[in-house]
Design an enzyme around this catalytic site. Structure first.
Site, mmCIF file in Angstrom:
data_model
loop_
_atom_site.group_PDB
_atom_site.id
_atom_site.type_symbol
_atom_site.label_atom_id
_atom_site.label_comp_id
_atom_site.label_asym_id
_atom_site.label_seq_id
_atom_site.Cartn_x
_atom_site.Cartn_y
_atom_site.Cartn_z
ATOM 1 N N LYS A 145 0.836 -1.203 0.000
ATOM 2 C CA LYS A 145 0.000 0.000 0.000
ATOM 3 C C LYS A 145 0.871 1.255 0.000
ATOM 4 O O LYS A 145 0.635 2.183 -0.773
ATOM 5 C CB LYS A 145 -0.919 0.009 1.230
ATOM 6 N N GLN B 104 -4.862 -1.480 9.791
ATOM 7 C CA GLN B 104 -4.785 -2.787 9.132
ATOM 8 C C GLN B 104 -5.343 -3.910 10.031
ATOM 9 O O GLN B 104 -4.905 -4.081 11.164
ATOM 10 C CB GLN B 104 -3.322 -3.092 8.775
ATOM 11 N N ASP C 151 -11.313 3.018 4.145
ATOM 12 C CA ASP C 151 -11.703 1.603 4.095
ATOM 13 C C ASP C 151 -13.224 1.466 3.921
ATOM 14 O O ASP C 151 -13.715 0.400 3.561
ATOM 15 C CB ASP C 151 -11.306 0.903 5.408
#
Ligand code: NDP
Length: 297
Positions: free
Chosen positions: A58, A102, A125
């Site tokens: 990422k 995460q 997200d």
């Protein structure tokens, strides 16, 4: 099963590369015109190798498109108050436009409390309850990246989803549920299947668009697939084959190739597009926070 291969393989890697190039171009325009460099903060807890490798990919992707990464690595035994304090700091930082913590989180941390603590405007997200609710209500929202990726992949092989019979196998809040909402938004006729569904093969056989996110290796068989269907395989499963470990999806790919009209491979399908869509969400978040219209990519 005959050896005839009919399906188009949807090349997620190539499509993701094109999308990243489009994000890069839009990011350059945003920076040149408004002096805004979109910033993505990624918070990693502990040393899980898979999570570490996602976070590294990422950050690399963020840099490549001209955005700014803010990586935070905390020990696995960090307490919830410390993590909440970090999220609050990132919420208040104007250089950070997107925040991602995460998963999976260690057991002493409530995932729900952490997700709810993220500023919904920075929730790239798309897991915050406000964004989930806005998506269901048909309001503009930051939607989760994997479902956005799936819709973009379907659109590379279908000009319209309107009226199509779509089956979503799996109803998790990160994939199945939001993808079902996005399919509905595209005017597909959507059915959601789960562990209590009776006769899953029969539902699959009706589906012109079959999306699967269940986490069971090669569970969906070729003879469950409607001839010509678009099959989106979201599953990521590690299996042992002859002493070697490899990654497979939730769909039996070799069998699907003989029946489907188009199918995503695993790896190389939904996975690379998910990261590209995280960049799209970060760009959108940066534009929204500046009161600018988000680019149509
Ligand atoms: P979850 O475990 O949260 O949810 C699985 C869903 O599948 C549940 O709704 C469950 O039903 C349903 N399910 C499980 N077994 C069956 C079955 N035999 N028949 C019908 N439905 C079933 O998983 P996620 O949604 O988080 O992830 C699913 C898969 O997608 C995993 O392999 C994951 O690694 C992968 N993934 C891939 C991503 C990518 O970028 N490519 C991103 C995120 C996930 P019920 O609700 O009844 O229990």
């Amino acid at each position: 099963m005959s050896a005839k291969i009919s399906a188009k393989i949807i090349d997620g890697k190539a499509i993701a590369a094109d999308l990243r190039a489009a994000v890069k171009a839009e990011t350059q325009l945003l920076t040149a015109a408004h002096d805004i460099v979109p910033g993505l903060a990624v918070v990693l807890l502990g040393d899980d190798p898979a999570s570490r490798s996602y976070v590294t990919s990422k950050s690399r992707a963020v840099l490549e498109v001209g955005m700014r990464p803010f990586d935070h690595h905390l020990p696995a035994d960090v307490n919830e108050a410390e993590l909440l304090a970090l999220v609050q700091k990132l919420n208040a930082d104007p250089a950070v436009h997107g925040i991602l913590v995460q998963a999976p989180l260690p057991p002493q941390i409530s995932t729900n409390r952490i997700v709810a603590s993220i500023d919904p405007a920075k929730d790239v997200d798309g897991f915050h309850p406000l964004n989930a609710g806005r998506l269901v209500s048909g309001l503009p929202a930051l939607a989760p990246c994997t479902p956005i990726a799936c819709i973009k992949l379907i659109k590379t092989v279908r000009t319209s989803l309107a009226g199509c019979d779509a089956l979503m196998v799996g109803r998790s809040h990160i994939v199945g549920n939001p993808l079902a909402q996005l399919l509905l938004k595209e005017n597909a006729t959507v059915t959601i299947a789960h562990t209590r569904t009776r006769d899953l093969p029969a539902y699959c056989r009706r589906a012109e668009i079959l999306c699967v996110a269940i986490g069971h290796a090669e569970f969906i068989r070729g003879d469950w697939i409607k001839p010509g269907a678009t099959v989106i395989d979201i599953g990521i499963n590690r299996v042992d084959a002859g002493g070697k470990s490899r990654i497979v999806g939730d769909v039996n790919f070799a069998e699907a190739l003989n029946v489907a009209g188009a199918v995503t491979p695993v790896p190389g399908g939904v996975g690379p597009m998910t990261i590209a869509c995280l960049l799209v969400n970060t760009l959108r978040a940066a534009c929204m926070q500046a009161g600018l219209p988000a680019p149509e990519i």
